[in-house]
Design a protein around this motif. Sequence first.
Motif, PDB file in Angstrom:
ATOM      1  N   HIS A 654       0.829  -1.206   0.000  1.00  3.35           N
ATOM      2  CA  HIS A 654       0.000   0.000   0.000  1.00  3.35           C
ATOM      3  C   HIS A 654       0.865   1.259   0.000  1.00  3.35           C
ATOM      4  N   TYR A 655       2.006   1.232   0.680  1.00  4.20           N
ATOM      5  CA  TYR A 655       2.898   2.394   0.652  1.00  4.20           C
ATOM      6  C   TYR A 655       3.443   2.622  -0.758  1.00  4.20           C
ATOM      7  N   ILE A 656       3.892   1.568  -1.421  1.00  2.43           N
ATOM      8  CA  ILE A 656       4.448   1.712  -2.775  1.00  2.43           C
ATOM      9  C   ILE A 656       3.377   2.199  -3.745  1.00  2.43           C
ATOM     10  N   ARG A 657       2.155   1.642  -3.650  1.00  2.33           N
ATOM     11  CA  ARG A 657       1.081   2.073  -4.543  1.00  2.33           C
ATOM     12  C   ARG A 657       0.698   3.528  -4.262  1.00  2.33           C
ATOM     13  N   GLN A 658       0.731   3.919  -2.996  1.00  2.00           N
ATOM     14  CA  GLN A 658       0.453   5.311  -2.672  1.00  2.00           C
ATOM     15  C   GLN A 658       1.504   6.236  -3.281  1.00  2.00           C
ATOM     16  N   GLN A 659       2.789   5.842  -3.175  1.00  2.00           N
ATOM     17  CA  GLN A 659       3.856   6.649  -3.769  1.00  2.00           C
ATOM     18  C   GLN A 659       3.701   6.754  -5.288  1.00  2.00           C
ATOM     19  N   ALA A 660       3.261   5.676  -5.914  1.00  2.00           N
ATOM     20  CA  ALA A 660       3.038   5.709  -7.359  1.00  2.00           C
ATOM     21  C   ALA A 660       1.944   6.723  -7.713  1.00  2.00           C
ATOM     22  N   ARG A 661       0.861   6.723  -6.954  1.00  2.00           N
ATOM     23  CA  ARG A 661      -0.211   7.670  -7.246  1.00  2.00           C
ATOM     24  C   ARG A 661       0.220   9.106  -6.970  1.00  2.00           C
ATOM     25  N   LEU A 662       0.975   9.306  -5.910  1.00  2.00           N
ATOM     26  CA  LEU A 662       1.491  10.646  -5.646  1.00  2.00           C
ATOM     27  C   LEU A 662       2.369  11.131  -6.799  1.00  2.00           C
ATOM     28  N   ALA A 663       3.190  10.233  -7.335  1.00  2.00           N
ATOM     29  CA  ALA A 663       4.054  10.604  -8.458  1.00  2.00           C
ATOM     30  C   ALA A 663       3.228  10.940  -9.697  1.00  2.00           C
ATOM     31  N   LEU A 664       2.157  10.186  -9.934  1.00  2.00           N
ATOM     32  CA  LEU A 664       1.293  10.470 -11.078  1.00  2.00           C
ATOM     33  C   LEU A 664       0.563  11.801 -10.902  1.00  2.00           C
ATOM     34  N   VAL A 665       0.141  12.085  -9.664  1.00  2.00           N
ATOM     35  CA  VAL A 665      -0.494  13.372  -9.391  1.00  2.00           C
ATOM     36  C   VAL A 665       0.484  14.507  -9.673  1.00  2.00           C
ATOM     37  N   ALA A 666       1.745  14.321  -9.247  1.00  2.00           N
ATOM     38  CA  ALA A 666       2.760  15.350  -9.483  1.00  2.00           C
ATOM     39  C   ALA A 666       2.994  15.567 -10.972  1.00  2.00           C
ATOM     40  N   LYS A 667       2.754  14.540 -11.762  1.00  2.00           N
ATOM     41  CA  LYS A 667       2.902  14.665 -13.213  1.00  2.00           C
ATOM     42  C   LYS A 667       1.640  15.201 -13.878  1.00  2.00           C
TER      43      LYS A 667
END
Length: 687
Positions: A654-667
Motif C-alpha cells: 500500500h505504501y508503494i502504490r500510494q507513492q506511485a499515485r502521488l508521483a502520477l499526481v505530481a505529473k
Amino acid sequence: MAGMRPGKAPAPPPGGRDWARYGGDAENHYSPLDQINRGNVARLGLAWSLDLDDGPNAMSAPLAVDGIVYFTTGYSVVHAVDARTGQRLWRFDPQAPERAGRKMRAAWGSRGIAFARGLIFTGTIDGRLIAVDAKTGAQAWSVQTLSREDESYITGPPWIAGDKVVIGFGGGDFGPVRGYVTAYDISTGKQAWRFYTVPGDPKKGPDGAASDDVMAMAAKTWTGEWWKWGGGGTAWHAMAYDPKRELIFIGTGNGAPWNRKVRSPGGGDNLFLCAIIALDARTGKYRWHYQVNPGESWDYNAAMDIELATLEIDGRPRDVVMQAPKNGFFYVLDRDTGKLISAEKFAPANWATRIDKATGRPVETPFARFPGGKPVVIYPSPVGAHAAEAMAYSPRTRLVYTPAYDQARVYVDAPDLAAWRFKPGQVINNAVGVPPPSMTLPPGKSALLAWDPARQREVWRLPQVGQRTGGATATGGDLVFQSQADGMFKAFDARSGKVLWSTDIQNGAQAQPITYLVDGRQYVTVMASWRAQGPSGRVPEYDYYSTRRRVLTFALDGKRRLPPAAPVTPIADDPAFKVDPALADRGKPLFAAHCAICHGPATMSGGAAPDLKRGGAPLAYDSLVAVLRDGMLVPRGMPRFEELAPTDIAALQHYIRQQARLALVAKGSPAAATRMAQDARRLHADQ
C-alpha cells in the motif's frame, strides 16, 4: 627475473601500457600515457560498447592486461573481453547471491578486482576470495575468508602486495561485526596472516593473528563491553601497496554501531577505527597508524583512496601517503612514520575547526558529538566530503583531482539509547536517531576539485550536477577523465579545469575510468552504471528496467554510436486497487528500514535497483510475497525478507502504490488525483 626476491610478484609493465591495479601502477589513479592529450582529445570517439545484464550493479573499476579488459558485474560475475573489439572471451559466475543469505541486504556488488601472476582475484558478497585463471576463466582456488553467520560481506577490491593478495570487508553499519584484513598466498590461496583492526573480548585472550601484539594497546582506548557490539573498523574499500618498503596501507571504517555512546560508553579513541594503518606486507605486523577521527561517531572513515606520491615539502622531496576521507580534511602523512605533515579542509566541515599539527588530533567543536542527545546539523554527512569515488594524483601537475561533496546530516541519539540493540534483518543499524521533521537541510552539492596537496590549497573547483559524481583518472596528456551523475563522460584540462571533450553515455558512472595501450593505440574504458540516487530531475531517466548498464571504450577517431536511449518505463497503477492510507503509513518505516538503501528514499531509486512505482510486482500481493518471502529474485540480487509478516507485506504494497499515485499526481494525472481523493474519503468514512 634477475635481482628479484624469490616468490615476489613481478611488477606491472612500465609506461602505463596496462592498467593492472585498482589505482594504476603507482596507486594514484594516474597513467603516463599521452597519445590522447589536450591537443587532440576532441577527436575521441566510441571504439566499442558492450551491454551488460548480470544484475543491478556494473560499477566495477576495470583492469586491462595484455590486450584484455577484465571487470565484474552484478555480484562478482567476472568478465574478460578483447580490448580492441569488446568481444567476450569468458565469463565466471561465483553464484554469490544464492549463498549469501541475509548478507544480500547490505551490499552493493563489486567495486573492483585485482590481477597478478595470470590470475584475476575477486571478493564475493558471501565472503569468499576467489582466484580465476585470466586466460580461461576457470577457478584456480577459493577461500571462505568471512564468517557465514554475521553481517560481514565483501564489495571492495582485493589488493596485491608482493606475493600476497590482501582482502578486507564491510558490514559495520549493519550488525555486530569486528574488522580485520587477511593476506593469502597468490598461487595457492593459503592464509599468510590476519590483522584485526579492533580488539576482541579480552577474556578470550590472543587471536593468533599478526595483530596480537598491538591489540592490548588498542583495547586501552575502548570502554565498556565493546566486543558485544563487534566494534566495526572494517577495511571495506581502498588500500595501497608500496613495493619499495613492502608496506600495505589499510584504510579502516566507522564504529559498529556508529554512535560511540553505545559501543564505548566511557569514551576513548577506539583504535583502530577511522584510521590508516601501515603493515608489513610479508608478515602483517603493525608498523604505524594515523587515526583520522578518534572516537568516531558519524560514520566517517578512512576507507577512501590511499594515494602514494612524492611531494616537495619544505624544499625537499618526501614520500607521502595522501587521503581525502569522509570528514572533509585533506591529509598528507609521512610514508615511513605516519606522522602528520599537514591537514586542511577541502569541503564544508563543522565537526572540527582544525587539525592540530603538533598532536595530529582534530580540534572538535562543542556540538560535534550531539551532546545531551539533542539534534545537531553536522557537515559532512555520512556520505562524506569524499566517498568511494576515486580521486587521482598527477605527478605532472602535482594536483589531486577529487570528487568532493557538500552535504549535511542531522545527528541525534536513537531513542532509549541505554536499551539500544542491533535489530536483526534491518538494513541500517547505527544508534543514530531520526531528526525532527522541522529540521530540514539544503540539497547536497558535488564538484570536481583540483587540490594542491603540498600547499594544501584549492586550485580550481567545478560544480557538477547532483549530490554525487564519478571517480577521476589523470593522464600524462594533462587530462582528467570523469563521468558524472547526469550521464556525461568528460575530459578536463588538468591544469585549468576547462571541459575539452564530452559525450553522453546514457548512464552515470561512479567507478573511475582506466586507460591503457594495445597495439600502439591508447584506449579509455569506463563502466556506465549509476548506483546512488540520481540528481534532481534525472532520477526517472535512470530507469532500472530500460537504462542500459554498459562498458564503453573510447579511442582517437572512434566511429561507433550508441543506440538511442530506451523510453522510461511508465509508472504503474491499477485503477481497481484501493490504497489504505493507514496501511501505507505503516509501510513507510518498513520501507525505510528494509528497502530504501537499494530502492531509494520514498521509492526514488537511482537506477541500480528498480523504481518500485514502475514495477509489476507491487501491483499484486502474491507477487510481492513471491519476491520478499520466497526469494524468487535472489539470483538477480534481490534478497529474501522471510521474517516479514503478511501484514508487513500488505503495508509495503500500500505504501508503494500510494507513492506511485502521488508521483502520477505530481505529473498532472487527473485520474490519479481522483483515486487519491477516493482513498482519503474511504479512510475518513472508516474512521
